[in-house]
Design a protein around this motif. Structure first.
Motif, mmCIF file in Angstrom:
data_model
loop_
_atom_site.group_PDB
_atom_site.id
_atom_site.type_symbol
_atom_site.label_atom_id
_atom_site.label_comp_id
_atom_site.label_asym_id
_atom_site.label_seq_id
_atom_site.Cartn_x
_atom_site.Cartn_y
_atom_site.Cartn_z
ATOM 1 N N LYS A 268 -2.159 -106.774 34.667
ATOM 2 C CA LYS A 268 -2.181 -107.060 36.094
ATOM 3 C C LYS A 268 -1.350 -106.045 36.866
ATOM 4 O O LYS A 268 -0.262 -105.656 36.447
ATOM 5 C CB LYS A 268 -1.634 -108.469 36.344
ATOM 6 C CG LYS A 268 -1.674 -108.880 37.805
ATOM 7 C CD LYS A 268 -1.102 -110.281 37.992
ATOM 8 C CE LYS A 268 -1.088 -110.674 39.465
ATOM 9 N NZ LYS A 268 -0.528 -112.037 39.666
ATOM 10 N N ILE A 269 -1.887 -105.586 38.005
ATOM 11 C CA ILE A 269 -1.171 -104.633 38.854
ATOM 12 C C ILE A 269 -0.398 -105.439 39.896
ATOM 13 O O ILE A 269 -0.910 -105.789 40.961
ATOM 14 C CB ILE A 269 -2.134 -103.646 39.535
ATOM 15 C CG1 ILE A 269 -2.966 -102.915 38.475
ATOM 16 C CG2 ILE A 269 -1.367 -102.638 40.376
ATOM 17 C CD1 ILE A 269 -4.027 -102.021 39.045
ATOM 18 N N ASP A 270 0.859 -105.751 39.577
ATOM 19 C CA ASP A 270 1.686 -106.517 40.500
ATOM 20 C C ASP A 270 2.598 -105.582 41.284
ATOM 21 O O ASP A 270 2.478 -104.353 41.205
ATOM 22 C CB ASP A 270 2.490 -107.576 39.740
ATOM 23 C CG ASP A 270 3.339 -106.968 38.620
ATOM 24 O OD1 ASP A 270 3.588 -105.735 38.652
ATOM 25 O OD2 ASP A 270 3.760 -107.722 37.720
ATOM 26 N N GLU A 271 3.525 -106.144 42.047
ATOM 27 C CA GLU A 271 4.418 -105.351 42.888
ATOM 28 C C GLU A 271 5.277 -104.398 42.060
ATOM 29 O O GLU A 271 5.538 -103.266 42.468
ATOM 30 C CB GLU A 271 5.311 -106.281 43.711
ATOM 31 C CG GLU A 271 4.589 -107.074 44.787
ATOM 32 C CD GLU A 271 4.248 -106.212 45.989
ATOM 33 O OE1 GLU A 271 5.111 -105.446 46.452
ATOM 34 O OE2 GLU A 271 3.098 -106.310 46.470
ATOM 35 N N GLU B 102 6.256 -98.735 40.317
ATOM 36 C CA GLU B 102 6.370 -97.750 39.236
ATOM 37 C C GLU B 102 5.347 -96.630 39.414
ATOM 38 O O GLU B 102 5.659 -95.439 39.224
ATOM 39 C CB GLU B 102 6.188 -98.433 37.891
ATOM 40 C CG GLU B 102 6.461 -97.529 36.697
ATOM 41 C CD GLU B 102 6.418 -98.262 35.376
ATOM 42 O OE1 GLU B 102 6.452 -97.573 34.335
ATOM 43 O OE2 GLU B 102 6.345 -99.506 35.381
ATOM 44 N N LEU B 103 4.117 -96.987 39.793
ATOM 45 C CA LEU B 103 3.081 -95.986 40.044
ATOM 46 C C LEU B 103 3.470 -95.071 41.198
ATOM 47 O O LEU B 103 3.283 -93.851 41.141
ATOM 48 C CB LEU B 103 1.755 -96.673 40.352
ATOM 49 C CG LEU B 103 1.064 -97.398 39.199
ATOM 50 C CD1 LEU B 103 -0.078 -98.267 39.732
ATOM 51 C CD2 LEU B 103 0.543 -96.411 38.166
ATOM 52 N N THR C 18 4.158 -91.040 40.717
ATOM 53 C CA THR C 18 3.392 -90.046 41.477
ATOM 54 C C THR C 18 4.316 -89.191 42.332
ATOM 55 O O THR C 18 4.168 -87.965 42.406
ATOM 56 C CB THR C 18 2.345 -90.739 42.368
ATOM 57 O OG1 THR C 18 1.536 -91.608 41.577
ATOM 58 C CG2 THR C 18 1.456 -89.709 43.051
ATOM 59 N N ALA C 19 5.291 -89.833 42.980
ATOM 60 C CA ALA C 19 6.239 -89.096 43.814
ATOM 61 C C ALA C 19 7.056 -88.117 42.978
ATOM 62 O O ALA C 19 7.300 -86.978 43.398
ATOM 63 C CB ALA C 19 7.158 -90.068 44.537
ATOM 64 N N ASN C 20 7.482 -88.536 41.805
ATOM 65 C CA ASN C 20 8.285 -87.668 40.946
ATOM 66 C C ASN C 20 7.529 -86.398 40.587
ATOM 67 O O ASN C 20 8.087 -85.295 40.585
ATOM 68 C CB ASN C 20 8.682 -88.412 39.672
ATOM 69 C CG ASN C 20 9.559 -87.571 38.755
ATOM 70 O OD1 ASN C 20 10.609 -87.090 39.160
ATOM 71 N ND2 ASN C 20 9.116 -87.385 37.528
ATOM 72 N N ILE C 21 6.237 -86.536 40.317
ATOM 73 C CA ILE C 21 5.425 -85.371 39.962
ATOM 74 C C ILE C 21 5.204 -84.470 41.168
ATOM 75 O O ILE C 21 5.488 -83.265 41.134
ATOM 76 C CB ILE C 21 4.074 -85.815 39.374
ATOM 77 C CG1 ILE C 21 4.271 -86.532 38.044
ATOM 78 C CG2 ILE C 21 3.144 -84.605 39.191
ATOM 79 C CD1 ILE C 21 3.024 -87.242 37.533
#
Length: 339
Positions: free
Chosen positions: A239-242, A247-248, A252-255
């Motif tokens: 499940k994609i929760d908060e 984390e996603l 993405t920001a780190n990359i």
């Protein structure tokens, strides 16, 4: 020994990139050098016989480099094309080589890269001519007259390509790259400068940076409709929760943020220290997000890049904001580096 006479075409929408490529050519070369700032002009020059050797950018207005290569193949025009691009994704390399490019050079270009490619293509180089082949410098050896807006756009283009390449390798996907949008704007006008749809909700991370008299902040604004597809690409299950969404967003920001800032810093020959990323807002309309007081500046140099992923519903804006005091420092570094 006679100097090499070859009809060269340099096709790039950046005047800075065109001049960098021209100045990187062997100094013993003479002859006709033609410049084109988009694919349509480049094709016209090639059809007129002005491109025995073509240095071709990929990301251009009017007609991009891929379309130029496709047209050359369709029309049966024989010429040697060296792609010179900031888009260094594996898919970009494979595609241009399949379309008939002779070689690929990643930006920023320099004389050694050009020399290596000429050797690879078995094109006569200065070492075979002797140093006395030409007694006067070629016209493209003159100091560069910088258009700073064009320079900002070009260094952003290179850094954008490096960040996209890193993300593409992590996701095993092809990132669509725009032409960077560069503006000197009032922060009150920021909302109008952004490409994110007004009726969408977004989540955003803000991260500061500073180094060598240059400072600013980077915002990564992630369209909320993108979470399910980015989760699939990053091999998240369940499940994609908060918590997973955060984390996603951080991954993405780190990359994108770290790689983009590193690309800018390398080109300016500086080092940036980065603050810890801060969540600016989650699941908010754009206008509400931008009403938050995330920076004290009134005016900024902004670089906006809208990253999308082919065949996936993934949309995010990378917005880099430099302080007004940083502009003179950047300009001086650019003038020193390119003259």
């Amino acid at each position: 020994m006679k100097a090499v006479v070859i009809k060269i075409l340099i096709c790039d929408d950046s005047s800075m990139a065109r001049k960098q490529t021209a100045r990187s050519l062997p100094p013993q070369w003479t002859g006709h050098i033609t410049f084109a700032d988009n694919g349509m002009e480049g094709l016209s020059a090639i059809r007129k016989g002005l491109g025995e050797l073509v240095f071709l950018d990929l990301n251009m207005p009017e007609l991009d480099g891929y379309s130029v290569l496709e047209t050359l193949r369709e029309e049966g025009i024989k010429t040697r094309v060296v792609v010179v691009s900031g888009d260094i994704q594996p898919q970009a390399y494979k595609r241009v080589m399949a379309l008939g490019a002779a070689a690929f050079i990643k930006k920023p270009v320099d004389r050694q890269k050009i020399t290596d490619i000429l050797a690879q293509l078995q094109i006569e180089t200065p070492s075979a001519l002797g140093t006395a082949a030409v007694s006067h410098p070629p016209p493209y050896a003159a100091p560069i007259q910088l258009n700073f807006h064009d320079c900002y756009q070009e260094i952003a283009n290179v850094a954008m390509g490096q960040a996209a390449d890193m993300l593409a390798r992590v996701l095993n996907a092809c990132i669509q790259l725009p032409i960077p949008n560069v503006n000197m704007i009032e922060l009150s006008e920021l909302q109008m400068a952004l490409a994110t749809a007004e009726d969408s909700t977004i989540s955003a991370i803000c991260q500061g940076f500073i180094g060598s008299g240059i400072a600013g902040e980077v915002l990564l604004m992630f369209n909320d409709t993108s979470f399910s597809d980015i989760a699939a690409l990053m091999n998240y299950t369940g499940k994609i929760d908060e918590t997973v969404e955060l984390e996603l967003l951080m991954d993405t920001a780190n990359i994108l943020v770290s790689t983009f800032l590193k690309g800018i810093a390398e080109q300016l020959n500086v080092h940036f220290s980065q603050s810890r990323p801060v969540v600016l807002g989650r699941h908010l309309p754009l206008d509400k997000l931008l009403k938050r007081d995330y920076t004290p500046w009134k005016k900024t140099l902004s670089i906006e890049i809208n990253y999308t992923i082919k065949e996936y519903n993934v949309y995010c804006d990378l917005l880099v904001l430099f302080t007004e005091e940083s502009i003179n420092v950047i300009n001086k570094k650019l003038a020193y580096l390119f003259n």
